[in-house]
Write a protein that holds these residues in place. Sequence first.
Motif, PDB file in Angstrom:
ATOM      1  N   SER A  15       0.839  -1.309  -0.051  1.00 36.51           N
ATOM      2  CA  SER A  15      -0.040   0.003   0.061  1.00 36.51           C
ATOM      3  C   SER A  15       0.799   1.274  -0.015  1.00 36.51           C
ATOM      4  N   SER A  89      -0.565  -6.196   1.399  1.00 36.00           N
ATOM      5  CA  SER A  89      -1.627  -6.685   2.169  1.00 36.00           C
ATOM      6  C   SER A  89      -2.839  -6.181   1.548  1.00 36.00           C
ATOM      7  N   SER A  90      -2.964  -5.193   0.782  1.00 41.45           N
ATOM      8  CA  SER A  90      -4.268  -4.846   0.054  1.00 41.45           C
ATOM      9  C   SER A  90      -4.395  -5.733  -1.127  1.00 41.45           C
ATOM     10  N   ASN A  93      -6.255  -8.571   1.683  1.00 42.28           N
ATOM     11  CA  ASN A  93      -7.062  -8.272   2.905  1.00 42.28           C
ATOM     12  C   ASN A  93      -8.791  -8.262   2.607  1.00 42.28           C
ATOM     13  N   SER A 197      -6.848  -2.856  -5.107  1.00 39.77           N
ATOM     14  CA  SER A 197      -5.736  -3.041  -4.380  1.00 39.77           C
ATOM     15  C   SER A 197      -5.157  -1.748  -4.604  1.00 39.77           C
ATOM     16  N   HIS A 470      -3.349  -5.963  11.769  1.00 42.96           N
ATOM     17  CA  HIS A 470      -3.224  -4.743  11.759  1.00 42.96           C
ATOM     18  C   HIS A 470      -1.763  -4.201  12.507  1.00 42.96           C
ATOM     19  N   ASN A 514      -5.138  -0.043   6.180  1.00 44.16           N
ATOM     20  CA  ASN A 514      -4.725  -0.011   4.790  1.00 44.16           C
ATOM     21  C   ASN A 514      -4.934   1.397   4.422  1.00 44.16           C
ATOM     22  N   THR A 517      -2.492   3.677   5.643  1.00 43.63           N
ATOM     23  CA  THR A 517      -1.002   3.645   5.102  1.00 43.63           C
ATOM     24  C   THR A 517      -1.013   4.327   3.747  1.00 43.63           C
TER      25      THR A 517
END
Length: 531
Positions: A15, A89-90, A93, A197, A470, A514, A517
Motif C-alpha cells: 500500500s 496486504s491490500s 485483505n 488494491s 493490523h 490500509n 497507510t
Amino acid sequence: MANEEFDFVVVGGGSGGSVMAGRLSEDPGTSVCLLEAGGRGDSWAVKMPVGAVAMVPTRLNNWAFETVPQAGLNGRRGYQPRGKALGGSSAINVMIYTRGHRSDYDHWAALGNTGWSFDDVLPYFKKSEHNEHIVDAWHGNDGPLWVSQLRTDNPIHQHFIEAARQAGYPTTSDFNGEQQEGLGSYQVTQKNGERWSAARAYLMPHLGRRHNLQVETGAYAQRVIIEQGRAVAVEIRQGGNIRQVRARREVILAAGAFQSPQLLMLSGIGDGEDLRKHGIALQHHLPGVGKNLQDHPDFVFGYKSDNLDTFGISLGGSARMIKEMQRYRKERRGMLTSNFAECGGFLKTHPELPAPNLQLHLVVARVENHARTLHMGHGISCHVCLLRPKSIGDVRLQSKNPQDAPLIDPKFLDHPQDLEDLLEGFKLTRKLMNTPALAAYAKQDALTADVHSDDEIRAVLRARVDTVYHPVGSCKMGVDPLAVVDPALRVYGVQGLRVVDASIMPTLIGGNTNAPTIMIAEKAVDLIHAG
C-alpha cells in the motif's frame, strides 16, 4: 534490469510502495524503481473478492509469518499473514475502508509529529479516495482508490443493523464521517465488484506507459547499502542473482511493519548491541528500530447456521455457488463480491470514553484459526478487537540471513488492562449476537456456549485471541529517543533514507490500517517534493 540507477528506489510494492512509485513517477523527469519480492498481484484470487479465502490461510501471495510464543496467549504462536505481491496486504485483505478516529491523528501531532493532526491528514485521505456513493466534506471522489458499497445484496446487513438497535447500540451509515461510533455495513476498496488494491489504484495503470517507472517482481531486498552516512543502493536477490540497484536521491522502505525494521537491521541500522550479536557491522546506532510494535488483539465468536446466505460446505451451498458464479460473470454482484467481513463497526466499553475502543467485524462464514480450520455446514462469525491495547511488542532479527523471517513478538495481552477491556468487549459482542434479529443466522454457538463467568471468559480469550492483521509502529515517527523516523519520515542519522508504511505510526489507529497507510504515502510524496 536495463537501468541500474534511478532517482528513487522503493522497497516493497504494498500500500505504501504502490503509492510512492505511482505518485513519484508522475514527474517524467524523475526515475523510479519499485522492488517487490512477490508477484504481479493480478490473478483471479486477487481480483475476485472471495479469493481472499484462498490467500489468507495459505502462502498464496502471502508471507504467512508466525509470532514467537505468546505468554499472554498460553504460549501459543500467533499467525501473521502479510501480502506478498504488488498491492501487498491490500491484495489479500478484506478490503474494509476505514480511517480511524480523529483523536488518533491529533494524538500523533501532540507527540511532536507536526503536520500529522487529523485536519492535516484529511486532505490526503480525500486525495486518495474515489468514493462512488458518499459526496460530502469528509470524502474524496476523484482519487485513484475506488471505495464502494458492497454488492453482495446480502439480507444479513439489515438483520445486523436491527440487531444493533435491539442491543441498544448506535448505528451509522459512514464510519469515516463526522462521527465514527456505531454499527453498520462497511464500505470496501472495490470497483465494479472487483478488489481495488493499492497496486491496481496507483501502479498498474502506468505499467508499460511510463518509461520512467520500472517495477521488478521476485526481487528480494537483502540490505540497504550505506556509504558515508547515506543510503545509496539496495542489494537484491532476484532469480538466483545478487546485485545492487542504486538511488541518486532516496531509498524508500515500504516493506511493512515486520520487514522494514528487519531490513534496517540487516543494513546495520538499529540497536548496536543487538546487531553485534548477529555479526552485522553497525552503520548507525538507532535503538528504536523494531521496538514499539503494536497490533489489535482479536477474539472471534463462531456460530453454526443453516442459512444459505452464509458461506459453508454443503450440497445446498454448492448449488448456490454455481448460481453465484454465473451472476458474478454477468453482473459482478452477489456472494462472490463478498469481503466476508461485511458488517461491523465501532463501540465503547464505557460511554465516557472519548473514542470507541472496540471494533467488530461480522463475517458471513464460520471462521476459525484464520480460515485454516474448516467445518462442514454453514455459519457466521463475529470478531471483536481492542483498538488501543496497552501491550507493546517488538520485531527482532532471527539471524543476519535476509531469507530468515524476523522474530515477531506483539506481546498480546501482556498488559493486564487489555484482558479486562476485551472481557467487556466479549460481553458487548455476545449481547449483539444473542438478539432476535440474528437468530435466523446464529443457530448454535459453536465455541462459547458454556462460557459464562468472567474467569471463563478470560480463559477463552487467552485460548483464542490472535491478530486481526493490523501491525504497526516498529519504525515509529517521533521526536523521542526511540523514534526511528522524523515527522518527514526520514530515518534519523542516515541521509537519503525514508520509511513509508504502517511501521511509522507512533500509536495504533482505531480501525483497519490500509487506508491510513495509503494516506501516509500520499503525504510522504508531498514531504519529498518539499525537500
